[in-house]
Design a protein around this motif. Sequence first.
Motif, PDB file in Angstrom:
ATOM      1  N   GLY A 273      -6.632   9.121   3.030  1.00 19.67           N
ATOM      2  CA  GLY A 273      -6.152   8.950   1.664  1.00 19.67           C
ATOM      3  C   GLY A 273      -4.793   9.568   1.427  1.00 19.67           C
ATOM      4  N   ALA A 274      -4.094   9.968   2.501  1.00 20.79           N
ATOM      5  CA  ALA A 274      -2.778  10.592   2.365  1.00 20.79           C
ATOM      6  C   ALA A 274      -1.705   9.520   2.162  1.00 20.79           C
ATOM      7  N   VAL A 275      -0.552   9.958   1.664  1.00 17.64           N
ATOM      8  CA  VAL A 275       0.552   9.041   1.388  1.00 17.64           C
ATOM      9  C   VAL A 275       1.413   8.820   2.622  1.00 17.64           C
ATOM     10  N   TRP A 276       1.647   9.875   3.406  1.00 17.65           N
ATOM     11  CA  TRP A 276       2.600   9.817   4.513  1.00 17.65           C
ATOM     12  C   TRP A 276       2.298   8.753   5.549  1.00 17.65           C
ATOM     13  N   PRO A 277       1.040   8.518   5.923  1.00 14.30           N
ATOM     14  CA  PRO A 277       0.790   7.471   6.928  1.00 14.30           C
ATOM     15  C   PRO A 277       1.302   6.102   6.508  1.00 14.30           C
ATOM     16  N   TRP A 278       1.204   5.784   5.212  1.00 16.84           N
ATOM     17  CA  TRP A 278       1.657   4.489   4.739  1.00 16.84           C
ATOM     18  C   TRP A 278       3.176   4.385   4.805  1.00 16.84           C
ATOM     19  N   LEU A 279       3.862   5.461   4.428  1.00 20.65           N
ATOM     20  CA  LEU A 279       5.319   5.453   4.497  1.00 20.65           C
ATOM     21  C   LEU A 279       5.805   5.358   5.938  1.00 20.65           C
ATOM     22  N   LEU A 280       5.159   6.104   6.835  1.00 20.34           N
ATOM     23  CA  LEU A 280       5.529   6.051   8.247  1.00 20.34           C
ATOM     24  C   LEU A 280       5.259   4.668   8.830  1.00 20.34           C
ATOM     25  N   ALA A 281       4.178   4.041   8.395  1.00 21.00           N
ATOM     26  CA  ALA A 281       3.850   2.704   8.898  1.00 21.00           C
ATOM     27  C   ALA A 281       4.945   1.704   8.533  1.00 21.00           C
ATOM     28  N   VAL A 282       5.480   1.804   7.299  1.00 19.06           N
ATOM     29  CA  VAL A 282       6.565   0.908   6.880  1.00 19.06           C
ATOM     30  C   VAL A 282       7.806   1.150   7.737  1.00 19.06           C
ATOM     31  N   LEU A 283       8.151   2.422   7.950  1.00 20.63           N
ATOM     32  CA  LEU A 283       9.349   2.757   8.719  1.00 20.63           C
ATOM     33  C   LEU A 283       9.228   2.350  10.176  1.00 20.63           C
ATOM     34  N   VAL A 284       8.040   2.485  10.737  1.00 24.04           N
ATOM     35  CA  VAL A 284       7.820   2.117  12.138  1.00 24.04           C
ATOM     36  C   VAL A 284       7.794   0.603  12.301  1.00 24.04           C
ATOM     37  N   GLN A 285       7.156  -0.077  11.364  1.00 23.38           N
ATOM     38  CA  GLN A 285       6.969  -1.517  11.517  1.00 23.38           C
ATOM     39  C   GLN A 285       8.244  -2.316  11.293  1.00 23.38           C
ATOM     40  N   ALA A 286       9.142  -1.815  10.452  1.00 22.91           N
ATOM     41  CA  ALA A 286      10.348  -2.576  10.105  1.00 22.91           C
ATOM     42  C   ALA A 286      11.174  -2.980  11.329  1.00 22.91           C
ATOM     43  N   PRO A 287      11.559  -2.051  12.222  1.00 19.22           N
ATOM     44  CA  PRO A 287      12.306  -2.495  13.412  1.00 19.22           C
ATOM     45  C   PRO A 287      11.450  -3.337  14.349  1.00 19.22           C
ATOM     46  N   GLY A 288      10.152  -3.087  14.359  1.00 22.71           N
ATOM     47  CA  GLY A 288       9.265  -3.898  15.187  1.00 22.71           C
ATOM     48  C   GLY A 288       9.235  -5.346  14.766  1.00 22.71           C
ATOM     49  N   LEU A 289       9.306  -5.599  13.446  1.00 22.53           N
ATOM     50  CA  LEU A 289       9.312  -6.974  12.945  1.00 22.53           C
ATOM     51  C   LEU A 289      10.559  -7.720  13.411  1.00 22.53           C
TER      52      LEU A 289
ATOM     53  N   CYS B 112       0.827  -1.216   0.000  1.00 26.77           N
ATOM     54  CA  CYS B 112       0.000   0.000   0.000  1.00 26.77           C
ATOM     55  C   CYS B 112       0.858   1.261   0.000  1.00 26.77           C
ATOM     56  N   ALA B 113       1.998   1.227   0.698  1.00 27.41           N
ATOM     57  CA  ALA B 113       2.901   2.381   0.692  1.00 27.41           C
ATOM     58  C   ALA B 113       3.452   2.626  -0.707  1.00 27.41           C
ATOM     59  N   MET B 114       3.857   1.560  -1.385  1.00 29.38           N
ATOM     60  CA  MET B 114       4.368   1.702  -2.741  1.00 29.38           C
ATOM     61  C   MET B 114       3.274   2.160  -3.703  1.00 29.38           C
ATOM     62  N   ALA B 115       2.069   1.616  -3.525  1.00 32.56           N
ATOM     63  CA  ALA B 115       0.956   2.023  -4.381  1.00 32.56           C
ATOM     64  C   ALA B 115       0.585   3.479  -4.163  1.00 32.56           C
ATOM     65  N   ALA B 116       0.616   3.920  -2.906  1.00 32.55           N
ATOM     66  CA  ALA B 116       0.302   5.317  -2.609  1.00 32.55           C
ATOM     67  C   ALA B 116       1.316   6.253  -3.255  1.00 32.55           C
ATOM     68  N   LEU B 117       2.590   5.869  -3.208  1.00 32.93           N
ATOM     69  CA  LEU B 117       3.624   6.680  -3.849  1.00 32.93           C
ATOM     70  C   LEU B 117       3.467   6.708  -5.368  1.00 32.93           C
TER      71      LEU B 117
END
Length: 310
Positions: free
Chosen positions: A271-287, A162-167
Amino acid sequence: MHPAFSILFFTTLAGAAQGLVVALALAVLFGLGLAPGFLTLALGVAEVLLAAGLAASFMHLGRKSRAWRAVLMWRTSWMSREVIVLPGFIALVALWWLSLHFGAGAPWSWLLPALVLCGAVALWYCTAMIYACLRFIEEWAHPLTIVNFTLIGLSSGLVLACAMAALAGESRFVQLFGPWALAATLAAWAARGGALRRNAAIRHKSTLQSATGIRAEKLVQKSMGMSAGSFNTREFFHGATLAALRNMKLGFLLLTFVLPSLLLLWGVASGAVWPWLLAVLVQAPGLLAERWFFFAQAKHPQNLYYQVVS
């Protein structure tokens, strides 16, 4: 258990790639009409993640030149089956990318997405069963291990897709799969929470009394059983304190599930793009933190002898 960082990277990278490919395959099979440029780019990212995960897994091997021998036990070993399924899945994703790049038409337009969808599910199952089949490690020997590997991989892959699609301006993709990304993250949160509650309530079959044969009602371990470190003390115990474990659990719950869920809700609603990008950045170290805790929480029975330092 002692978490090997090569395995942490392999399982998280491959899981996210599988989730990304599943999202793309479903979009194609549903006839969403994705732009060819976006589809090839996203498949390329998935292939890079899979290749990086495969490279990370090689770092875990003592003698890398003998890696091919891992396939020989495919009749009985889930690791051997994973070693077979993973390159096959990578090859299917590459074949799909090539078919798009060279403009191949039907039946490849539906057959390859269906095949990679099956391959992703098979790889999740094989990877999870490596741990779920170990009955002597009671924290892993449960169907929730399979559920968590699948749902966490699906969540991370959908968030990335979804982050890539939003971009890329693929608004229809985000509208359709954005709620599914949120649902997968919430489902993964619920399943992982269930596993944490189950593991906290486990009463292990092996105890100090059964391990030593001493039937005293109160028995306390004071030493690891040897004067210096060994393979046993390095590979089967993480060495972290109880406070560090608690902090790691809180950290991965926040980074993998809580904060991404809030960001995904924001992204779906606005419908904004930034939440999806932030979600990827936040989730990566969490994984990575979640997978570290998955290994560290597992109590190998041999630690009844070796885990405590006097």
